[in-house]
Write an enzyme that holds these catalytic residues in place. Structure first.
Site, PDB file in Angstrom:
ATOM      1  N   ASP A  57      -4.433   8.517   1.174  1.00 44.58           N
ATOM      2  CA  ASP A  57      -3.993   7.914   2.430  1.00 44.58           C
ATOM      3  C   ASP A  57      -3.150   8.913   3.215  1.00 44.58           C
ATOM      4  O   ASP A  57      -2.083   9.314   2.756  1.00 44.58           O
ATOM      5  CB  ASP A  57      -3.180   6.656   2.105  1.00 44.58           C
ATOM      6  CG  ASP A  57      -2.837   5.822   3.339  1.00 44.58           C
ATOM      7  OD1 ASP A  57      -2.882   6.353   4.457  1.00 44.58           O
ATOM      8  OD2 ASP A  57      -2.521   4.640   3.169  1.00 44.58           O
ATOM      9  N   HIS A  90      -6.670   5.113   3.336  1.00 44.50           N
ATOM     10  CA  HIS A  90      -5.806   4.086   3.917  1.00 44.50           C
ATOM     11  C   HIS A  90      -6.488   2.721   3.983  1.00 44.50           C
ATOM     12  O   HIS A  90      -5.820   1.689   3.917  1.00 44.50           O
ATOM     13  CB  HIS A  90      -5.390   4.515   5.328  1.00 44.50           C
ATOM     14  CG  HIS A  90      -4.404   3.603   5.983  1.00 44.50           C
ATOM     15  ND1 HIS A  90      -3.126   3.406   5.494  1.00 44.50           N
ATOM     16  CD2 HIS A  90      -4.504   2.822   7.099  1.00 44.50           C
ATOM     17  CE1 HIS A  90      -2.477   2.538   6.271  1.00 44.50           C
ATOM     18  NE2 HIS A  90      -3.299   2.168   7.247  1.00 44.50           N
ATOM     19  N   SER A 114      -0.770  -2.053   5.783  1.00 45.28           N
ATOM     20  CA  SER A 114      -0.198  -1.097   6.726  1.00 45.28           C
ATOM     21  C   SER A 114       0.998  -1.722   7.455  1.00 45.28           C
ATOM     22  O   SER A 114       2.001  -2.042   6.822  1.00 45.28           O
ATOM     23  CB  SER A 114      -1.286  -0.617   7.694  1.00 45.28           C
ATOM     24  OG  SER A 114      -0.886   0.534   8.374  1.00 45.28           O
TER      25      SER A 114
END
Length: 442
Positions: free
Chosen positions: A371, A402, A258
């Site tokens: 995601d 995610h 991320s």
């Protein structure tokens, strides 16, 4: 997305007798926060607190908290304490994805002199992945960094003589522990144990904003950028691995998830001896735009957008406009989504995928098809930018979210509360890609 410790001014205003109903008033203030009546909360602030945290600042802090951890579900256990005429009331509150300690500090005349919001995970059951054989590795506690920013970490080492390839894990947004714990899930522990079973060492450590949050206040908080939050410590972690004789110093890798994936180019361009990089769900748009898109997705997920949700989206839009404003100055006093102006100015015009072209090292990009926090459009931009680089590879996993956990249908915040593990397929893809790299060395 992000929420740093909100340690707001606690005044020492002399002696006095604590008023009789601090718990009741604190409970009412929590209710006002949940209702987004931020003006109602600040009306109870004393003069110094009101100057330090006006309505828009409190709005940004609370929305940032809800963005990271979801809405409040229970106020939870309450405790009180008194010192020097100040009465403290603390709720151990349960949000959708975390426990958060909410503390109010009251003067003897029933004014709020301080507010503290402290996210922290409660121990929750984690399931060992079926593909893990604990006889194949051992773990050692280590320290990343020196001085006041010493970060506790865990080095997972395969059984054997080595020298082993090794990976440093870099977390996403927010104050994460070394396992990147979210509810019952520990994706970084999955990665560490899974890769170690395949002969690859892994270093994971508590993020600075997690273990040292009490020091990130005042001037430190107001000047914080991703350099201090993430990049510096990732580089120190790599440096630590180079001191270990059982590891191959020429085969050290960085894996970012991320925000960590977004910052892979910044990490790599400061250390040319890192062998390669893994980007998992790497952000490739301005963070403020990601916050907007994520909140829009969540409000529309049930098919309706009520008035409170519209107001929240409007408040977010106002904050985003401030972040993007050419008038934003580094010395702006109020936080924006829990970060001050230097953080946002540092990321302005940063294009992660384009920047990654300059790495000149192998990059593996991984993306979950379900995601909702990082889009497939962003994944495609990483692919377009890096497709000509030697050693580049990309994998899309249609059923993963995610956190790289499997599921069905539209992903949501609630899904993060379902126990799961990163599938063995992902572990194998990372391990195999690393194992194939010797032929790519120049």
């Amino acid at each position: 997305m992000r929420f740093l410790l909100a340690l707001l001014l606690v005044c020492s205003l002399g002696c006095g007798v604590a008023f009789s109903e601090p718990v009741e008033l604190a409970g009412q203030l929590v209710d006002l926060l949940v209702a987004h009546d931020f003006a109602g909360v600040t009306s109870h602030f004393d003069a110094q607190m009101a100057e330090f945290l006006p309505v828009d600042g409190l709005t940004a802090l609370w929305i940032g908290l809800e963005t990271d951890f979801g809405p409040l579900q229970e106020k939870g256990e309450v405790t009180t304490a008194q010192q020097d005429g100040i009465t403290g009331v603390r709720f151990k509150s349960l949000f959708e994805r975390s426990m958060v300690r909410i503390s109010f500090f009251f003067t003897s005349d029933e004014k709020v002199a301080g507010l503290m919001l402290q996210p922290g995970e409660e121990p929750l059951p984690w399931e060992t992945p079926a593909y893990v054989d604990e006889s194949k590795f051992r773990e050692e506690e280590v320290i990343v960094g020196t001085g006041k920013w010493q970060l506790p970490g865990t080095l997972t080492l395969p059984v054997g003589e080595g020298p082993f390839s090794a990976v440093v894990l870099v977390q996403g947004s927010g104050p994460h522990d070394r396992d990147e714990t979210i509810g019952p899930n520990k994706p970084f522990k999955d990665l560490a144990w899974g890769l170690a079973c395949r002969g690859i060492a892994v270093l994971r450590y508590d993020k600075r904003t997690y273990c040292c949050a009490g020091r990130i206040i005042g001037d430190v908080e107001r000047t914080l950028t991703v350099k201090e939050e993430t990049v510096d410590d990732a580089l120190l972690a790599v440096a630590l691995l180079r001191t270990r004789p059982e590891l191959d110093a020429k085969r050290l890798f960085v894996l970012g998830h991320s925000l960590g994936g977004m910052l892979v180019p910044r990490i790599g361009l400061q250390d040319g001896a890192i062998r390669g990089f893994i980007v998992m769900a790497g952000v490739d748009r301005p963070l403020e735009d990601a916050i907007t898109a994520q909140n829009k997705y969540l409000t529309e997920l049930d098919g309706t957008v009520d008035e409170a949700e519209k107001q929240s989206l409007a408040a977010i839009a106002d904050i985003v406009a401030e972040i993007k404003s050419p008038e934003l100055k580094p010395d702006a006093r109020q936080p924006l989504f829990s970060n001050y102006a230097p953080y946002w100015l540092d990321l302005r015009d940063y294009q992660p995928a384009e920047s990654a072209k300059a790495l000149k090292r192998p990059v593996l990009v991984l993306q979950g098809g379900r995601d909702w926090q990082v889009s497939q459009e962003e994944f495609n931009r990483w692919k377009t930018a890096l497709e000509g680089n030697k050693g580049f590879a990309a994998r899309l996993y249609p059923s993963l979210n995610h956190l790289f956990l499997p599921g069905e249908g539209p992903s949501s915040l609630e899904e993060y509360d379902i126990p799961g593990n990163i599938p063995e397929e992902v572990i194998a893809d990372i391990a195999n890609w690393i194992g194939e790299l010797p032929a790519l060395e120049e």
